[in-house]
Structures are given as structure tokens and as C-alpha cells.
Design a protein around this motif. Structure first.
Motif, PDB file in Angstrom:
ATOM      1  N   GLU A  26       0.881  -1.164   0.000  1.00  0.00           N
ATOM      2  CA  GLU A  26       0.000   0.000   0.000  1.00  0.00           C
ATOM      3  C   GLU A  26       0.918   1.213   0.000  1.00  0.00           C
ATOM      4  O   GLU A  26       1.710   1.392   0.919  1.00  0.00           O
ATOM      5  CB  GLU A  26      -0.891   0.029   1.239  1.00  0.00           C
ATOM      6  CG  GLU A  26      -1.919  -1.070   1.293  1.00  0.00           C
ATOM      7  CD  GLU A  26      -2.682  -1.073   2.602  1.00  0.00           C
ATOM      8  OE1 GLU A  26      -3.234  -0.025   2.991  1.00  0.00           O
ATOM      9  OE2 GLU A  26      -2.711  -2.139   3.251  1.00  0.00           O
ATOM     10  N   VAL A  28       1.273   5.412  -0.486  1.00  0.00           N
ATOM     11  CA  VAL A  28       0.743   6.767  -0.598  1.00  0.00           C
ATOM     12  C   VAL A  28       1.849   7.635  -1.179  1.00  0.00           C
ATOM     13  O   VAL A  28       2.922   7.750  -0.592  1.00  0.00           O
ATOM     14  CB  VAL A  28       0.309   7.341   0.766  1.00  0.00           C
ATOM     15  CG1 VAL A  28      -0.163   8.787   0.605  1.00  0.00           C
ATOM     16  CG2 VAL A  28      -0.769   6.493   1.411  1.00  0.00           C
ATOM     17  N   THR A  73      -2.187   5.464  -4.050  1.00  0.00           N
ATOM     18  CA  THR A  73      -2.997   6.676  -4.077  1.00  0.00           C
ATOM     19  C   THR A  73      -2.045   7.856  -4.157  1.00  0.00           C
ATOM     20  O   THR A  73      -0.907   7.778  -3.699  1.00  0.00           O
ATOM     21  CB  THR A  73      -3.924   6.784  -2.845  1.00  0.00           C
ATOM     22  OG1 THR A  73      -4.783   7.930  -2.994  1.00  0.00           O
ATOM     23  CG2 THR A  73      -3.157   6.909  -1.545  1.00  0.00           C
ATOM     24  N   VAL A  75      -1.610  11.923  -3.312  1.00  0.00           N
ATOM     25  CA  VAL A  75      -2.093  13.012  -2.472  1.00  0.00           C
ATOM     26  C   VAL A  75      -1.207  14.229  -2.699  1.00  0.00           C
ATOM     27  O   VAL A  75       0.015  14.101  -2.786  1.00  0.00           O
ATOM     28  CB  VAL A  75      -2.024  12.595  -0.980  1.00  0.00           C
ATOM     29  CG1 VAL A  75      -2.318  13.758  -0.059  1.00  0.00           C
ATOM     30  CG2 VAL A  75      -2.942  11.416  -0.705  1.00  0.00           C
ATOM     31  N   THR A  85      -6.666  14.175  -1.706  1.00  0.00           N
ATOM     32  CA  THR A  85      -6.460  12.976  -2.509  1.00  0.00           C
ATOM     33  C   THR A  85      -6.797  13.312  -3.955  1.00  0.00           C
ATOM     34  O   THR A  85      -7.947  13.593  -4.276  1.00  0.00           O
ATOM     35  CB  THR A  85      -7.329  11.813  -1.997  1.00  0.00           C
ATOM     36  OG1 THR A  85      -6.947  11.531  -0.644  1.00  0.00           O
ATOM     37  CG2 THR A  85      -7.146  10.569  -2.857  1.00  0.00           C
ATOM     38  N   PRO A  88      -7.642   8.515  -5.948  1.00  0.00           N
ATOM     39  CA  PRO A  88      -7.902   7.584  -4.853  1.00  0.00           C
ATOM     40  C   PRO A  88      -7.219   6.235  -5.089  1.00  0.00           C
ATOM     41  O   PRO A  88      -6.646   5.988  -6.147  1.00  0.00           O
ATOM     42  CB  PRO A  88      -9.422   7.445  -4.843  1.00  0.00           C
ATOM     43  CG  PRO A  88      -9.932   8.063  -6.076  1.00  0.00           C
ATOM     44  CD  PRO A  88      -8.827   8.846  -6.716  1.00  0.00           C
ATOM     45  N   TRP A  89      -7.300   5.379  -4.097  1.00  0.00           N
ATOM     46  CA  TRP A  89      -6.643   4.070  -4.167  1.00  0.00           C
ATOM     47  C   TRP A  89      -6.974   3.340  -5.454  1.00  0.00           C
ATOM     48  O   TRP A  89      -8.140   3.225  -5.825  1.00  0.00           O
ATOM     49  CB  TRP A  89      -7.056   3.200  -2.980  1.00  0.00           C
ATOM     50  CG  TRP A  89      -6.453   3.654  -1.691  1.00  0.00           C
ATOM     51  CD1 TRP A  89      -7.091   4.303  -0.675  1.00  0.00           C
ATOM     52  CD2 TRP A  89      -5.097   3.487  -1.270  1.00  0.00           C
ATOM     53  NE1 TRP A  89      -6.213   4.565   0.334  1.00  0.00           N
ATOM     54  CE2 TRP A  89      -4.977   4.066  -0.001  1.00  0.00           C
ATOM     55  CE3 TRP A  89      -3.972   2.902  -1.852  1.00  0.00           C
ATOM     56  CZ2 TRP A  89      -3.775   4.075   0.712  1.00  0.00           C
ATOM     57  CZ3 TRP A  89      -2.781   2.921  -1.147  1.00  0.00           C
ATOM     58  CH2 TRP A  89      -2.689   3.500   0.114  1.00  0.00           C
ATOM     59  N   ARG A  90      -5.922   2.856  -6.104  1.00  0.00           N
ATOM     60  CA  ARG A  90      -6.049   2.042  -7.310  1.00  0.00           C
ATOM     61  C   ARG A  90      -5.105   0.860  -7.182  1.00  0.00           C
ATOM     62  O   ARG A  90      -3.972   1.009  -6.730  1.00  0.00           O
ATOM     63  CB  ARG A  90      -5.648   2.815  -8.573  1.00  0.00           C
ATOM     64  CG  ARG A  90      -6.483   4.024  -8.874  1.00  0.00           C
ATOM     65  CD  ARG A  90      -7.872   3.641  -9.395  1.00  0.00           C
ATOM     66  NE  ARG A  90      -8.596   4.791  -9.852  1.00  0.00           N
ATOM     67  CZ  ARG A  90      -9.497   5.446  -9.130  1.00  0.00           C
ATOM     68  NH1 ARG A  90      -9.763   5.055  -7.911  1.00  0.00           N
ATOM     69  NH2 ARG A  90     -10.122   6.490  -9.622  1.00  0.00           N
ATOM     70  N   GLN A 128      -5.233   7.407   5.496  1.00  0.00           N
ATOM     71  CA  GLN A 128      -5.631   6.813   4.216  1.00  0.00           C
ATOM     72  C   GLN A 128      -5.290   5.325   4.185  1.00  0.00           C
ATOM     73  O   GLN A 128      -6.061   4.506   3.684  1.00  0.00           O
ATOM     74  CB  GLN A 128      -4.951   7.527   3.041  1.00  0.00           C
ATOM     75  CG  GLN A 128      -5.282   9.000   2.919  1.00  0.00           C
ATOM     76  CD  GLN A 128      -6.758   9.281   2.998  1.00  0.00           C
ATOM     77  OE1 GLN A 128      -7.529   8.818   2.167  1.00  0.00           O
ATOM     78  NE2 GLN A 128      -7.175  10.021   4.002  1.00  0.00           N
ATOM     79  N   ASN A 132      -8.563   2.259   4.443  1.00  0.00           N
ATOM     80  CA  ASN A 132      -8.946   1.717   3.139  1.00  0.00           C
ATOM     81  C   ASN A 132      -9.403   0.264   3.259  1.00  0.00           C
ATOM     82  O   ASN A 132      -9.370  -0.320   4.341  1.00  0.00           O
ATOM     83  CB  ASN A 132      -7.792   1.862   2.125  1.00  0.00           C
ATOM     84  CG  ASN A 132      -6.583   1.032   2.500  1.00  0.00           C
ATOM     85  OD1 ASN A 132      -6.684  -0.046   3.067  1.00  0.00           O
ATOM     86  ND2 ASN A 132      -5.404   1.537   2.178  1.00  0.00           N
TER      87      ASN A 132
END
Length: 177
Positions: A26, A28, A73, A75, A85, A88-90, A128, A132
Motif C-alpha cells: 500500500e 501513498v 494513491t 495526495v 487525494t 484515490p486508491w487504485r 488513508q 482503506n
């Protein structure tokens, strides 16, 4: 039907509750959009991330992970009240998903402004990750900035310590133009 209900209870899941999607990472991407960053530097940061995520080398590295997929994601941040953001999360699991992320990133306008509040963006990024629907083997915040100084908001040392205690790695990338 009874065996399905028994399995749900044994796994500790309430009926209708989805499990987190597992990923290798994950990530960011937290890019500086404070007042000291001009529009050209925003484009530089975005283009760098878009190009990197779509590159064969990065996609090969993602592919050799245990699951062969990561979640990302993007930001942008400025002052203590300006963490936004942008994408967003992909889940990135190949060229198509990487290219879609890159296209979305490059299509968005600048969204954050204000003075540097690095502690606030680390705190935002941690939320974030923790909020998620993903379950990453590794948790990482990449912060790009042109200064380490923070003008208010969450104190940098406090945000860093909380993220590290949560098992999150923080990387820094200097923006020099």
C-alpha cells in the motif's frame, strides 16, 4: 447453506462483510503542493510518478511480488488544512491499470495550497492507509517536498513516530528545481 454460515462465523466475518483486498504494497504518494512549489514543479512530480508507475522496470518489480499487485494513491499537500487525494486508491497489476492511474493523475488540476505542513500530510497519509479496504504486506508513504520545515498542523516528530509505530515506512524525496 448451513456450511456457508458456519464458515462465515468461524472466520469471524459478519454476513455481508467484505474482507480486505490483499496487495503486496500500500503506497501513498504525497507530493508537495505548498506555496514554494510552482505549477511546473507540480507537473514534474506528477509526470515523474506517472512515468515511473507505467515503466517496464516498475511493472516487472510489481509482477514478481507474491501477489503481483500493489495499491497506490496520490495526495497533494500544502498547509495543515490542505491535504487532498488527487487519485484515490487504485490497484496496479499491469500496464493497463498503471496507464489508467497515470492518465487520471495527469488530468487533474492542482488541488492543494498553503505553507508546508509535513506532519499533517504524514498523519493524513496514515489515515488513508488505515481506512482503506486493502491489506498490504508493506505500508509506505513517499513524501516529496522542497523543505523539511513545517508551519503548524500536526508536529512532524509526532506524525513520524505514530506512522512508524503503525508499521509504516516513510520515504523522502527532495524536489530541487
Amino acid at each position: 447453506m448451513r456450511s456457508v454460515a458456519t464458515a462465515v462465523l468461524l472466520l469471524g466475518l459478519a454476513p455481508g462483510t467484505a474482507r480486505a483486498q490483499p496487495v503486496d504494497l500500500e503506497l501513498v504518494l504525497a507530493a508537495d503542493a505548498s506555496g514554494s512549489i510552482d505549477d511546473g514543479e507540480i507537473r514534474l512530480q506528477r509526470q515523474g510518478y506517472a512515468t515511473a508507475l507505467s515503466s517496464g522496470e516498475i511493472l516487472d518489480a510489481i509482477g514478481v511480488g507474491y501477489l503481483g499487485k500493489i495499491a497506490v494513491t496520490y495526495v497533494e499537500w500544502g498547509d495543515q488544512n490542505s491535504q487532498v487525494t488527487v487519485v484515490p486508491w487504485r490497484v496496479i497489476d499491469g500496464q493497463e491499470s498503471a496507464d489508467a492511474f497515470a492518465a487520471e493523475l495527469m488530468a487533474q488540476p492542482r488541488l492543494a495550497f498553503g505553507r508546508n505542513a509535513i506532519g499533517s500530510v504524514i498523519d493524513y497519509a496514515q489515515r488513508q492507509i488505515e481506512g482503506n479496504a486493502l491489506e498490504g504486506e508493506r505500508l509506505v508513504i513517499d513524501v516529496s517536498a522542497d523543505s523539511a520545515y513545517s508551519w503548524g498542523g500536526v508536529p512532524l516528530a509526532m506524525a513520524r513516530d505514530r506512522a512508524l509505530e503503525a508499521g509504516i515506512t516513510i520515504n523522502g524525496l527532495a524536489v530541487l528545481c
